[in-house]
Write a protein that holds these residues in place. Sequence first.
Motif, PDB file in Angstrom:
ATOM      1  N   SER D  49     -38.027 -34.750  13.316  1.00  0.00           N
ATOM      2  CA  SER D  49     -39.111 -34.815  14.184  1.00  0.00           C
ATOM      3  C   SER D  49     -40.032 -35.656  13.426  1.00  0.00           C
ATOM      4  O   SER D  49     -40.478 -35.610  12.491  1.00  0.00           O
ATOM      5  N   GLU D  50     -40.796 -36.461  14.251  1.00  0.00           N
ATOM      6  CA  GLU D  50     -41.809 -37.370  13.470  1.00  0.00           C
ATOM      7  C   GLU D  50     -42.997 -37.251  14.595  1.00  0.00           C
ATOM      8  O   GLU D  50     -43.273 -36.481  15.493  1.00  0.00           O
ATOM      9  N   GLY D  51     -44.128 -37.719  14.132  1.00  0.00           N
ATOM     10  CA  GLY D  51     -45.457 -37.472  14.736  1.00  0.00           C
ATOM     11  C   GLY D  51     -46.081 -36.487  14.538  1.00  0.00           C
ATOM     12  O   GLY D  51     -45.530 -35.453  13.835  1.00  0.00           O
ATOM     13  N   ALA D  52     -47.476 -36.195  14.600  1.00  0.00           N
ATOM     14  CA  ALA D  52     -48.188 -35.101  13.966  1.00  0.00           C
ATOM     15  C   ALA D  52     -47.660 -33.775  14.447  1.00  0.00           C
ATOM     16  O   ALA D  52     -47.526 -33.490  15.681  1.00  0.00           O
TER      17      ALA D  52
END
Lengths: 183, 101, 357, 125
Positions: D49-52
Amino acid sequence: MLQQSLFIIMAALVLLTAGLVAFRPRPIESAMWLILNFFFTAGLYVLLGSHFVAVIQILVYAGAIMVLFVFVILLLNLDPKELGDETSLHWSSVVMFVGMLSFLLLILHVAGPQTLEPMEGLLPDSKFGSVEALAQKLLTDYVWGFELAGVILLLAIVGVGMLAYRKPKPKTPKFLDHQERPV
Amino acid sequence: MSAPIAYVLFLSFAVFCFGACGFLIRKNALSLLICLELMLSGVNMAFVGFSRLHQNEGGNVLYFLVITVAACESAIGLALILNFFRLKKSVRLDEARALEG
Amino acid sequence: MVETFLSNPDFIKWAFFAGKILLLFGLAFGVVAPVMIWVERRVAGLIQDRYGPNRVGPFGLLQSLADGIKLLLKEDLRPTEIRPVFYLLAPILSVIPAAMAFAVIPFGPPTTLGGLLPTPMRLQIAELNVGLVYVLAISSLSVYAIALAGWASNNKFSVLGSLRASAQMISYELAAGLAIVSVILLSGSVDLMAIAQSQTEMWNIFPGFLAFLVFLPAIFAETNRTPFDLPEAEAELVVGYHTEYSGIKFGLFFLAEYVNMATVSALCILFFFGGWEFLPWLSWEKIGVDLNTFWFIPTIWFFTKIAAFLFFFVWVRWTLPRFRYDQLMSIGWKTLIPIALLNILITTTYLVFEKAS
Amino acid sequence: MFLSEYLGVAVLLILGLLAGCGAVAAAWLFGAKRYYPNKTSAYECGIPSEGAENERFSVRFYLVAVSFILFDIETIFLVPWALGFRGFLDNGHGLYIWTVGLVFLAVLTLGLVYEWRKGLLDWNT
């Protein structure tokens, strides 16, 4: 006698959860303890005989207002450093708390010992605490309160509309392709 | 035969005290509003207690009006907190220093 | 000695009380949930012209039992960056309101069980005279389980799914509440037993058809059933708020959903379809059924109505497409609530001017 | 006297609690516990998973919850009005109770119209 002991248990639970709400640092925990507090308060109202008020306590407080709090806590999704969790337990607040409680004992002493006798029981056919009795009172003596409550709700709707809503900036340009765009 | 009015009053005052203390010692806006709800719930207890003492439904009706005010107040309060959060990126009340001299 | 023990009224009263609880709790958690899983998959097969489960046991009847055991024995997977307390609290919080909701549902006229009971007693676990508002209160509690489940699993999909699911449940609960207000206007009481008994001649669905039009989509949305189950849709949001749940914790969410479905369909029958009455103008007395000896016929008829309604739930699930999320919310706010308010206006005007004439 | 009515509710609450905790405890007892990193990471269809982790969500959900509270309290006030309606109707105050209720409904429908026109209920995001 059963009523008295049940009342004591319910009162102790209400106080316990109220203390947890006040002194637990994280907002989501104190919100959860507050929901439990509302449940025990509803149980207290049942012991006091007002059934409709007890159910409304669960429906409005535990079922609507706290949903809004849990929503905002989830929505903001803060990590601890932004929350400012630490509580500044200062000795002045403890003194103030004890002062308030002793002040109350003073009042009860002045009000007289008759406040310590149990309240007399409800007559078997008395409709106290039911919806019909409340409707009768609400719609005859407190009609203006009924209407003004509607006005207060309208004010709150307009207030929230002004405060929390910003017109989304139109992302797509207003000009269609065949129209010329200003330079 | 229900509990004496003194117990109900003492309980409602104690819950109010807990709410007031929580209100004074908290440093983030959300817990502030939660303690405010606790204070309002304590006041409601006194209304229902007196309504039961005099066996008159007036206290229950007033309970309804206090609930309306509590709901509107928490709605507006949270709207303010959202705007405060949008401005300061945090709900810590120490950030609210704009009015300090 | 045993006869005196059996015949003293206290023992009978408490035995009757315990019997009611065991009957309803056993039916809701032990029968409705497993049978509904089986019915759902068989009817899906029927509608899509294929067989449902038919390997385990006769006609696949033991399939849901096998599913239950599988869920129990699956690995108790717990992702690392969850909030453990709320992660475990959410499934429990979803089962408790489901269990408490059917406490006030009457499933038969007051009977003496064919002479067994000294005085005619109500076939209702909790004879609250504020029954209707109690049901509204308990159904508004089931939002917490979904909101906490999404937030505790700390996964982008589940947070978005849980916010959307709870926003949908909230707005349709409002529509259901306003529809119930017009049912109170029609039946003139808040106690569920009195509402059912007030419909012996005319069922509420005829005068209150608009309220039924609002109540039906509201109960579909409240139990997250199609066409309102976007937040749980596999394609869009990876099963929404219970992405990170596996095994029996996932099973608890579905157990609560099925029990809610049974409770809500029982409510819809009580409000609009005359509870345990035989037909709109043919109540049991008119047909001449002697309720003292055949006291169980209305109860069985009530449960068959609920079964028919549950079949309707499953039937709709496999025929209607899913709403997009903005359509779903605009239906809730911009069509159902105005219709419910309009319906209250119409009902009151009809009552006042019909009385005046 | 009237407390026995709530005994049913209390018993069902305890049964629901037992069912929930029993199931979770049984899963914890029976389930195997072989955890390794890529099994226990957040579910992203397999890709890391990426993103904040906690980026902000739109304020739309807050607006729905607020309008839910305010209209829920309207339903609360309408319940006693709907119940008392027949009583007033029978002893001749039909028109009085009708106007009281209609004024209340009109004020709150005004609130709904305000929200509708201002666009608080649009979900075009």
